[in-house]
Design a protein around this motif. Structure first.
Motif, PDB file in Angstrom:
ATOM      1  N   THR A  84      67.702 -19.367  -4.699  1.00  0.00           N
ATOM      2  CA  THR A  84      67.789 -18.957  -6.103  1.00  0.00           C
ATOM      3  C   THR A  84      69.243 -18.987  -6.547  1.00  0.00           C
ATOM      4  N   ILE A 124      68.246 -18.923 -19.377  1.00  0.00           N
ATOM      5  CA  ILE A 124      67.200 -17.957 -19.023  1.00  0.00           C
ATOM      6  C   ILE A 124      65.936 -18.326 -19.795  1.00  0.00           C
ATOM      7  N   ILE A 125      64.857 -18.557 -19.073  1.00  0.00           N
ATOM      8  CA  ILE A 125      63.624 -19.035 -19.718  1.00  0.00           C
ATOM      9  C   ILE A 125      62.895 -17.862 -20.364  1.00  0.00           C
ATOM     10  N   PHE A 126      63.440 -17.432 -21.486  1.00  0.00           N
ATOM     11  CA  PHE A 126      62.905 -16.295 -22.237  1.00  0.00           C
ATOM     12  C   PHE A 126      63.617 -16.308 -23.574  1.00  0.00           C
ATOM     13  N   THR A 182      62.357 -14.512  -8.839  1.00  0.00           N
ATOM     14  CA  THR A 182      61.391 -14.851  -9.883  1.00  0.00           C
ATOM     15  C   THR A 182      61.967 -14.510 -11.256  1.00  0.00           C
ATOM     16  N   GLU A 183      61.362 -15.071 -12.292  1.00  0.00           N
ATOM     17  CA  GLU A 183      61.780 -14.757 -13.657  1.00  0.00           C
ATOM     18  C   GLU A 183      61.574 -13.277 -13.965  1.00  0.00           C
ATOM     19  N   THR A 184      60.499 -12.717 -13.446  1.00  0.00           N
ATOM     20  CA  THR A 184      60.229 -11.292 -13.658  1.00  0.00           C
ATOM     21  C   THR A 184      61.323 -10.440 -13.032  1.00  0.00           C
ATOM     22  N   LYS A 229      74.561 -15.929 -12.363  1.00  0.00           N
ATOM     23  CA  LYS A 229      73.911 -17.173 -11.964  1.00  0.00           C
ATOM     24  C   LYS A 229      74.959 -18.110 -11.373  1.00  0.00           C
TER      25      LYS A 229
END
Length: 270
Positions: free
Chosen positions: A14, A253-255, A173-175, A77
């Motif tokens: 990650t 960030i996929i959000f 994970t994204e969560t 990141k």
């Protein structure tokens, strides 16, 4: 048993990590210390400034941060693809924001004529610097050491300021990423240092809602504190929110930002 950092930080697993670093004993990083009656509030700005400037120098993006009374909390990141795009000149410019570089590198920068062997040695140095400028341990070293020196200078003391090496947790994970970011952004609210996330001083959530970072002031203050040697790079923004999943390669960030702010607000009030 503690594990080697290379086993805890792996870009193959990650790129996202939850980072904490805490002061030793009752030492105060910032805020008001009721035990000795001193205020260390003035340290918050130059710590936030250093986080942003280092991110701009390193191939490391900041997802979230909070400057607390006795610890720092970051979500970062790793971005090795950014470092891979730097030219040799860019690598040296970035490294020399913080360090002089080896003597042979100084001669190279000064434009002196070098032999073939010396040029090869410079190439080795550049390769070394490039690796360091995408390394989490070097990022934290460059963040924590000047803070410790300045704090000890202000407190007129010597010895350890940080409790131990920084702690890192992989966010797989994204969560996990969003949960860690929300936790960091809500730190001041949970600690009763602020009423709402948008009024939380020296946090990423406030900077996202109301950007006020002053690059010129940051460079000036960090230079006075002798924490940087020079800085002529653009400031890197906090890692952006993509908004949604797309077919193209996504680096953020996929959000959605609005959705994240709502998430933070809901979590803080629950």
């Amino acid at each position: 048993m503690a594990q080697p950092r290379k086993q805890l930080v792996s870009i193959d697993d990650t790129a996202f990590y939850n980072i904490t670093t805490r002061c030793v004993r009752r030492s105060f990083l910032c805020g008001y210390d009721k035990f000795n009656g001193k205020s260390y509030e003035h340290r918050r700005s130059w710590i936030e400034q250093r986080i942003r400037l280092l991110s701009s120098i390193f191939a490391i993006d900041i997802c979230a941060y909070a400057v607390m009374s006795n610890h720092l909390h970051l979500v970062i990141k790793l971005n090795p693809k950014e470092a891979a795009q730097w030219s040799a000149k860019e690598v040296l410019e970035r490294w020399c924001c913080l360090f002089k570089g080896s003597p042979i590198v100084q001669r190279y920068i000064a434009g002196e004529e070098l032999s073939k062997v010396e040029r090869e040695a410079v190439s080795d140095c550049i390769e070394c610097y490039q690796k360091r400028l995408q390394n989490l341990s070097w990022f934290m070293k460059c963040l924590n050491e000047p803070i410790a020196r300045q704090a000890n200078k202000e407190d007129n003391c010597t010895g350890h300021f940080w409790e131990s090496r920084f702690k890192s947790q992989a966010l797989l994970t994204e969560t996990a990423l969003l949960s860690a970011m929300a936790y960091v952004d809500l730190n001041p609210v949970r600690a009763c240092m602020a009423d709402t996330p948008e009024t939380s001083e020296y946090t990423s959530i406030k900077e996202r809602i109301n950007p006020i970072f002053d690059l010129g002031e940051a460079v000036k203050q960090q230079t006075v504190l002798q924490s940087i040697r020079q800085f002529d790079l653009p400031v890197k923004p906090l890692l952006h929110f993509e908004g949604s999943l797309k077919n193209t390669e996504q680096s953020g960030i996929i959000f959605g930002l609005a959705d994240y702010i709502e998430l933070v607000d809901w979590t803080g009030s629950s």
